[in-house]
Design an enzyme around this catalytic site. Sequence first.
Site, PDB file in Angstrom:
ATOM      1  CG  ASP A   1      -1.916   1.088   1.229  1.00 10.57           C
ATOM      2  OD1 ASP A   1      -2.129   1.708   2.271  1.00 10.57           O
ATOM      3  OD2 ASP A   1      -2.480   1.342   0.157  1.00 10.57           O
TER       4      ASP A   1
ATOM      5  CG  LEU B   1      -8.602   9.107   3.085  1.00  9.35           C
ATOM      6  CD1 LEU B   1      -8.479  10.323   3.975  1.00  9.35           C
ATOM      7  CD2 LEU B   1      -9.738   9.308   2.104  1.00  9.35           C
ATOM      8  NE  ARG B   2       0.076   5.710   2.298  1.00  9.26           N
ATOM      9  CZ  ARG B   2       0.146   4.882   3.322  1.00  9.26           C
ATOM     10  NH1 ARG B   2      -0.516   3.762   3.301  1.00  9.26           N
ATOM     11  NH2 ARG B   2       0.885   5.186   4.371  1.00  9.26           N
ATOM     12  N   GLY B   3      -5.482   5.825  -1.830  1.00  9.96           N
ATOM     13  CA  GLY B   3      -5.945   5.608  -3.198  1.00  9.96           C
ATOM     14  C   GLY B   3      -6.292   6.919  -3.878  1.00  9.96           C
TER      15      GLY B   3
ATOM     16  CB  THR C   1      -2.097   7.250  -5.373  1.00  9.77           C
ATOM     17  OG1 THR C   1      -1.620   6.979  -4.068  1.00  9.77           O
ATOM     18  CG2 THR C   1      -1.071   6.823  -6.383  1.00  9.77           C
TER      19      THR C   1
END
Lengths: 599, 341
Positions: free
Chosen positions: B197, B278-280, B283
Amino acid sequence: MLENADGVAFSDDGKRRWQEALKVVQLVRIFGPDVGGIRLKCRAGSVRNRWMDLVLAEDSKSRPWQKVNPQTGLDRLKGALDATATLRASKLRYERGILEKAHGGALVIAMAERIEPTMAAAISSCMDAGGFHSTDAGTFCPAEFLVIAIDESAEENEAVPPMLADRLPIHLDLEGIAWRETDPDTDAAAINRGGEDWRYIDVSEQVQRTFVAAALLSGSPSLRTVKHLSDIARMLAVIAGERTVDRNSADLAVRLCIGEVSVPELPDDLQQDHEQPPPNELPENEHTNTDGENSDIPPDIPDEFEVLAQAAARIDLIQIERSLAATRTRRRMNTGKAGTKTNQSKRGRPIGHTSMPPFSGARPDVLATIRAAVPWQKIRSIGSENPDDALRSQKLKIRKSDFRYKRYKHKSATTAIFVVDASGSTAVERLGETKGAIELLLADCYVRRDQVALLAFRGDHAEILLQPTRSLVRTKRSLSGLPGGGTTPLASGLQLAQTLADAERRKGNQPLLVFLTDGSGNIALDGTTGRAVAAEEAAQLAARIGGERFPAVLIDISRFGKPAAEKLATALRAEYLPLPRTDAGELSRLVSQRMEQRA
Amino acid sequence: MSPPFPFSAIVGQDEMKQALLMAAVEPALGGVLVFGDRGTGKSTAVRALAALLPPMETREGCQFNCMPNAPADCCSVCNPPDGSSAPEKVEMQTPVIDLPLGSTEDRVCGALDLEKALVSGEKAFEPGLLARAHRGFLYIDEINLLEDHLIDLLLDVAASGVNLVEREGLSIRHPADFVLVGSGNPEEGDLRPQLLDRFGIAVDVTTPVDIDERVEVIKRRDEFERNRKKFVAGWEKRDNGIQSQLLLARKLLPKTVFSKELLKKIARLCVELGADGLRGELTLMRAARARAALQGRKKPTLDDVVYVAPMSLRHRLRRDPLEEAGSAARIHKALERLGYA
């Protein structure tokens, strides 16, 4: 097939294979490190010695060769700390590394199937870059050499690490060649280096395409194989005195790099309607080979190249790729590791330092010890004003508390081996639930570095459906579409389970057997029906497995709990768990608990 | 060392090449993972890209790749202690540092300079691989075989941009801004999901199935090995084109603007796919921006988002083991359902 007095069969083409081996010797003598590398599959013996002597027979000054084995430390490859020189000069002094010393010659890897991935990676990256960065100054140190990896693997799952094997063009198998078939006489005259000319030999488009087909058909997905074929073919052409790669050189290159390639019988619907070039349009060589060196190859070899070339023209490669993808997973190679796991490992990946020796007789890590001692030097020189103090005369004052020892860890994981009864009417559902359980388990296995395997028995034999893995990708590929139903060959299942568990143990993993059965078999080992015989065989095998004391769990899938299953569990020394309805979630939870207990 | 294989001469592998370019434009993307079989040109591409980038300025003898006008505090070369002037400015190629598999922590982070300590008893810091990778690339082959704690450390440094060393009586920090590129073969063992991730984008590479493409790859490699200088010179023009594209993209990047609508769509996509955390979204946003900048635009569009969605999300989806489809297929289906693609 010829046989000797003991009934051991010798290959009747031993002479031919030896001639091919001599060709490789010739290649090495002329082109040296350009050949890239050789994977020599042969156990220790006089045939192997003879071949090695021929290959390395050079004057050691012009062609230095170095030998490494799986125990060789990584730092010795690039240049280990020279402890005595360092202490004498109070400056860091390094030895010349093995890779540097092998420059221009050869690096021989003994027992290559047992080297650790770290060493394979170090050698591979040196081969790629043509050198390495030295430890002290970080300067680039050229190191180009021929790699000869001696592969002594006996089991199916032992092999040279794929990372390294992929970079070795020639695969030479000397197994089964009789001593009397080996002829020490070779062309000693061709010692002069061939230079760079071989790179300018032309390879026609059609030959190139055939190489691509050959590489794919051999099951190798890497493009390096094609490059190897192309390079070796060109070198062979130079030896034969040709200006282009003709069919003989191409054929020999395929045999040296890949071996026998079988063109699969594909059903008609996969063959496209191409304009088929008639055979006599393939590159015909106008020069007849009257060169003495080529007469070593007997002319009555079936023209495999011809077959391959025709195949390449007809077959749609995408279809081959897909059908081979299924077989490829079953040919997975593990790096072989032997020995039982211990907490005080003497080999493997270094995982840090301790101040106490991890096992008796451990040698201290000199660099780390010096590092630990260095900050105290000033204090210690002030402290020892006493003229009797022996430490005063030392340049570098080291105390016992400074000693550091390297700790190693080689992977010891638990492998859960599911042994599933796939017979009878409820088999399909059971297999489905087991598959679900396995996939759920895999999530935990990533974290714990454990593995899962699956074997099923039905009909008249047992089969490994999933080799030990923790990769979800591989699992999905192997388990799509599971068969079920029929008679119960329990004995075969037990036998295969034992083999797999043994193999895992030898690799240093801890197997955990999980049986899903109701304890009753009706097919004997040889495939005949007969409850009595089947039961007796099963009992014997179970006792054997129990004797090995593998951790095991037997899950009774019968509806009301059969005494047969309990008896089997006792013989196996397995934990008995009745679970009439196999449920994926429940099953995975049970097994996961037990795997954690062993961690 | 001889010049590496030119970036524009690499056959196919468009997704991987784009991913690397994007990572070079937008460092905040954080790491590129390249999954694929052996022999698919992964390390070739990274080296080629580094050679493509314009040379960078630093001072002679500096081991931390300091920028001449803003040197690191701990660099004794760029901050000479006795007040004398700093050494000459020199140009150097963007570094690509290979992380060897058996690396120890002190080799990677740096440690006490033993020689100085032995000779004069002074405590000095000897920089490790992270210092040498500053302002460049750190390439790790077979990343799934690397020790977990090392991967952890690298991801930490890559995210913060600073390497902090506290051991053996030292306390040093120096900037370590690099693009982390990891490659590996998923069939040999997956990375733990927590580590996956933290990588920004992930691409899949496969060997080309088209026989013509394969032949072309071998042909170009052959030509390259016969005469490196000539081959590189032949592709120089195209490489220069990519270089100017990159430099322009870097200038445009801070000026890119997202419309609110597009941000909503990004959020909706992530919800639809059930990506954790929230990284999705972050990114996706950064990747879309980098993509637009590379194409010379200041406004990212829905097409940009659709293009970067697979590489940004395929490694973040919670794997449903009972579902047959692979992650990339799920992303495409979700895009279709929402009507974006």
